[in-house]
Design a protein around this motif. Sequence first.
Motif, PDB file in Angstrom:
ATOM      1  N   VAL A 692       0.838  -1.210   0.000  1.00  0.00           N
ATOM      2  CA  VAL A 692       0.000   0.000   0.000  1.00  0.00           C
ATOM      3  C   VAL A 692       0.869   1.255   0.000  1.00  0.00           C
ATOM      4  O   VAL A 692       0.632   2.205  -0.764  1.00  0.00           O
ATOM      5  N   VAL A 693       1.907   1.265   0.851  1.00  0.00           N
ATOM      6  CA  VAL A 693       2.811   2.430   0.913  1.00  0.00           C
ATOM      7  C   VAL A 693       3.510   2.612  -0.429  1.00  0.00           C
ATOM      8  O   VAL A 693       3.670   3.742  -0.931  1.00  0.00           O
ATOM      9  N   GLY A 694       3.925   1.495  -1.057  1.00  0.00           N
ATOM     10  CA  GLY A 694       4.571   1.574  -2.365  1.00  0.00           C
ATOM     11  C   GLY A 694       3.636   2.146  -3.424  1.00  0.00           C
ATOM     12  O   GLY A 694       4.060   2.959  -4.272  1.00  0.00           O
ATOM     13  N   ASP A 695       2.351   1.746  -3.405  1.00  0.00           N
ATOM     14  CA  ASP A 695       1.372   2.285  -4.364  1.00  0.00           C
ATOM     15  C   ASP A 695       1.181   3.787  -4.178  1.00  0.00           C
ATOM     16  O   ASP A 695       1.072   4.544  -5.163  1.00  0.00           O
ATOM     17  N   LEU A 696       1.138   4.235  -2.915  1.00  0.00           N
ATOM     18  CA  LEU A 696       1.008   5.676  -2.653  1.00  0.00           C
ATOM     19  C   LEU A 696       2.225   6.436  -3.196  1.00  0.00           C
ATOM     20  O   LEU A 696       2.096   7.506  -3.793  1.00  0.00           O
ATOM     21  N   ALA A 697       3.420   5.853  -2.982  1.00  0.00           N
ATOM     22  CA  ALA A 697       4.639   6.489  -3.488  1.00  0.00           C
ATOM     23  C   ALA A 697       4.622   6.557  -5.016  1.00  0.00           C
ATOM     24  O   ALA A 697       5.041   7.557  -5.618  1.00  0.00           O
ATOM     25  N   THR A 698       4.096   5.509  -5.647  1.00  0.00           N
ATOM     26  CA  THR A 698       4.018   5.474  -7.112  1.00  0.00           C
ATOM     27  C   THR A 698       3.153   6.617  -7.648  1.00  0.00           C
ATOM     28  O   THR A 698       3.523   7.301  -8.615  1.00  0.00           O
ATOM     29  N   GLN A 699       1.986   6.837  -7.014  1.00  0.00           N
ATOM     30  CA  GLN A 699       1.104   7.924  -7.482  1.00  0.00           C
ATOM     31  C   GLN A 699       1.793   9.277  -7.331  1.00  0.00           C
ATOM     32  O   GLN A 699       1.680  10.144  -8.210  1.00  0.00           O
ATOM     33  N   GLY A 700       2.507   9.458  -6.213  1.00  0.00           N
ATOM     34  CA  GLY A 700       3.222  10.724  -6.000  1.00  0.00           C
ATOM     35  C   GLY A 700       4.309  10.944  -7.040  1.00  0.00           C
ATOM     36  O   GLY A 700       4.495  12.060  -7.549  1.00  0.00           O
ATOM     37  N   GLU A 701       5.042   9.880  -7.351  1.00  0.00           N
ATOM     38  CA  GLU A 701       6.125   9.995  -8.344  1.00  0.00           C
ATOM     39  C   GLU A 701       5.561  10.263  -9.751  1.00  0.00           C
ATOM     40  O   GLU A 701       6.196  10.946 -10.558  1.00  0.00           O
ATOM     41  N   ARG A 764      -2.051   7.122 -15.657  1.00  0.00           N
ATOM     42  CA  ARG A 764      -1.583   5.765 -15.351  1.00  0.00           C
ATOM     43  C   ARG A 764      -0.402   5.336 -16.221  1.00  0.00           C
ATOM     44  O   ARG A 764       0.315   4.390 -15.864  1.00  0.00           O
ATOM     45  N   ARG A 765      -0.223   6.007 -17.357  1.00  0.00           N
ATOM     46  CA  ARG A 765       0.889   5.666 -18.245  1.00  0.00           C
ATOM     47  C   ARG A 765       2.188   6.387 -17.877  1.00  0.00           C
ATOM     48  O   ARG A 765       3.246   6.104 -18.452  1.00  0.00           O
ATOM     49  N   LEU A 766       2.103   7.326 -16.931  1.00  0.00           N
ATOM     50  CA  LEU A 766       3.305   8.090 -16.551  1.00  0.00           C
ATOM     51  C   LEU A 766       4.278   7.181 -15.806  1.00  0.00           C
ATOM     52  O   LEU A 766       3.886   6.283 -15.053  1.00  0.00           O
ATOM     53  N   PRO A 767       5.590   7.412 -15.964  1.00  0.00           N
ATOM     54  CA  PRO A 767       6.581   6.547 -15.301  1.00  0.00           C
ATOM     55  C   PRO A 767       6.721   6.881 -13.813  1.00  0.00           C
ATOM     56  O   PRO A 767       6.539   8.019 -13.402  1.00  0.00           O
ATOM     57  N   ALA A 768       7.045   5.864 -13.022  1.00  0.00           N
ATOM     58  CA  ALA A 768       7.381   6.038 -11.606  1.00  0.00           C
ATOM     59  C   ALA A 768       8.758   5.429 -11.377  1.00  0.00           C
ATOM     60  O   ALA A 768       9.360   4.856 -12.302  1.00  0.00           O
ATOM     61  N   ARG A 769       9.279   5.511 -10.167  1.00  0.00           N
ATOM     62  CA  ARG A 769      10.638   5.026  -9.893  1.00  0.00           C
ATOM     63  C   ARG A 769      10.659   3.562  -9.497  1.00  0.00           C
ATOM     64  O   ARG A 769      11.664   3.066  -8.996  1.00  0.00           O
TER      65      ARG A 769
END
Length: 774
Positions: A692-701, A764-769
Amino acid sequence: MMQRPPPEDFSLKETRPHLGGGKVTGDKLTSTYDLVEQMQYLYVRVVKAKELPGKDLTGSCDPYVEVKLGNYKGTTRHFEKKSNPEWNQVFAFSKDRIQATFLEATVKDKDVVKDDLIGRVVFDLNEVPKRVPPDSPLAPQWYRLEDRKGEKVKGELMLAVWFGTQADEAFPEAWHSDAATVSGTDALANIRSKVYLSPKLWYLRVNVIEAQDLIPSDKGRYPEVYVKAIVGNQALRTRVSQSRTINPMWNEDLMFVAAEPFEEPLILSVEDRVAPNKDEVLGRCAIPLQYLDKRFDHRPVNSRWFNLEKHIMVDGEKKEIKFASKIHMRISLEGGYHVLDESTHYSSDLRPTAKQLWKSSIGVLELGILNATGLMPMKAKDGRGTTDAYCVAKYGQKWIRTRTIIDSFTPRWNEQYTWEVFDPCTVVTVGVFDNCHLHGGEKNGGAKDSRVGKVRIRLSTLETDRVYTHSYPLLVLHPNGVKKMGEIHLAVRFTCSSLLNMMHMYSLPLLPKMHYIHPLTVSQLDSLRHQATQIVSVRLTRAEPPLRKEVVEYMLDVGSHMWSMRRSKANFFRIMGVLSGLIAVGKWFEQICNWKNPITTVLIHLLFIILVLYPELILPTIFLYLFLIGVWYYRWRPRHPPHMDTRLSHADSAHPDELDEEFDTFPTSRPSDIVRMRYDRLRSIAGRIQTVVGDLATQGERLQSLLSWRDPRATALFVLFCLIAAVVLYVTPFQVVALLVGIYVLRHPRFRYRLPSVPLNFFRRLPARTDCML
């Protein structure tokens, strides 16, 4: 399988006791003891005797007095070879249990084989006067002693006999007939009611700045110097100084808790780490705390240089080095903080340590501890279960302890206590305990007083000047589940002296201002709270009679910060309960958008158009809506104080293994296979949280990547969109844009597609880290 008790078993019950003896006016009882039921007692004060005849062969006597009323018998201490003894002891006999018509006070001579009768005085209970405070105490009188035949003999006894209530000044120190089975001075002291005061606690700040002219034994290496500070059983140390010279610098704060009267000095030692497990002391100094500066605000106190003493061994003897190193420090007792010895969620006191910073009180809290019902047997005596119950209440610095009611599952205390209130957002805690120190309990391997249950009442939830009389369930969590240990009957009244001052309190910070100007870290507060509770429990244990360590720790919720699966679940569902309102609004809005109820949707369209055309109505509409909700809910406002909720705590549905884990010691004392199973369970839960924390970080990135050119095409599209949007919004009036967006969002399902919208697809297509994660 343990059966779940019915919900009403754990509920709060409103009661209508006969408070204050039913009197409207006339005596002090209605003003000082009006929250408890009247209890009538027969009081006997045995003062002294004179001219007692000798009964021994030596012509002397060892006198004591035996006060007898039916089957109840109390005795004074005896004096050896004294014909004019003074006792000044009070005996109290409960009127409910009196079955005799005469009271007999007998003076006897202590003997090895059989005690001799010296004389006696007999009183007819019908002739005994009644005393009601604030009448002055009844003056004792001399009575001539009589023998068994009623004839006068040599010797006189000074007595006072009267009927009174628990409001009588003699009540707390009296020997009680319902404690007739308890013998010994220590045991009698253990059953009496007492008031205790917490020690005055200070934060001690030691700001270690620098040291000069240190003399390490090995001058060929760079010293690794740190400072160790000790106050009582608290020990802290600074980091190793970065300037590895004989003049090291730190500029580091160490925080301790100290209690008045200051008994332990601050001991500082400067040490050099010679090897991984070897430290060499370069100098020491001891500083008495009573001479330190006291700080009441953010202004720093003056720094001082202290000489460091160093001793070396010469021919087996300690010898002090004359040339002294020095240490530069700023030490102060912090009076502007409140020393937290309770959890901040249910503190009973929030005032700073320094009395000159206290504000005036805003009211008075009165607590009547009436009785308990349905208590469980806590220990075995003579082959049967028994309970010797007493109550402890804490608010602010004042602790009270009621008398112990011997061998009763329905004890009646009817004791009333008062506290000054300085903040309405505070909590009074009442605990019930079983006294295990009466029948030789001190010798039984250090028996501990058992906890029967606890009640917390938040003052801000009480209406002012209203008497709340309720029976609270006493709930205790055991390794095999939650258990109701009985019910305690309390009467509570919160009286406000100034409504304006109390309302003003809601605008002030909860803690003193130093907590916000120079805040302490979470780890510091946690460590300091642990030290504060240890100091309070040690000081109260040293009182006479002692308020024992296990009692103080239970009242202060020591250990409540430890990991518990049950508590974690409860907190998760509390968060979901808070968010449920937002989720409900979201579902309602979705129904509006999907035209589930066309009439409501049309009305929302009209309201939206009005607000867009007249935007100045938006905020007044919101606040008016909140006002109307508040007025509507006033009809269903809570009429009872809050109490322990087993459903909220998830105590009634916790798995036995989760409870066993909660009651485990730290470090664990369970077998390795159970610890492994619990560790694996914790890993699986932590894995889900990690996702869950990783998903939140993904949206922020993804938000960050809109302008970062990590995906050059996506950023180019977004930048171009921003330019077009800027031009369109500049040309088009804002109200038109808001109207078009609102109508688009609220459009009919006929004009909607089941596929996700274009902006959502783009996001949703934007890149995350995540690609860079190992």
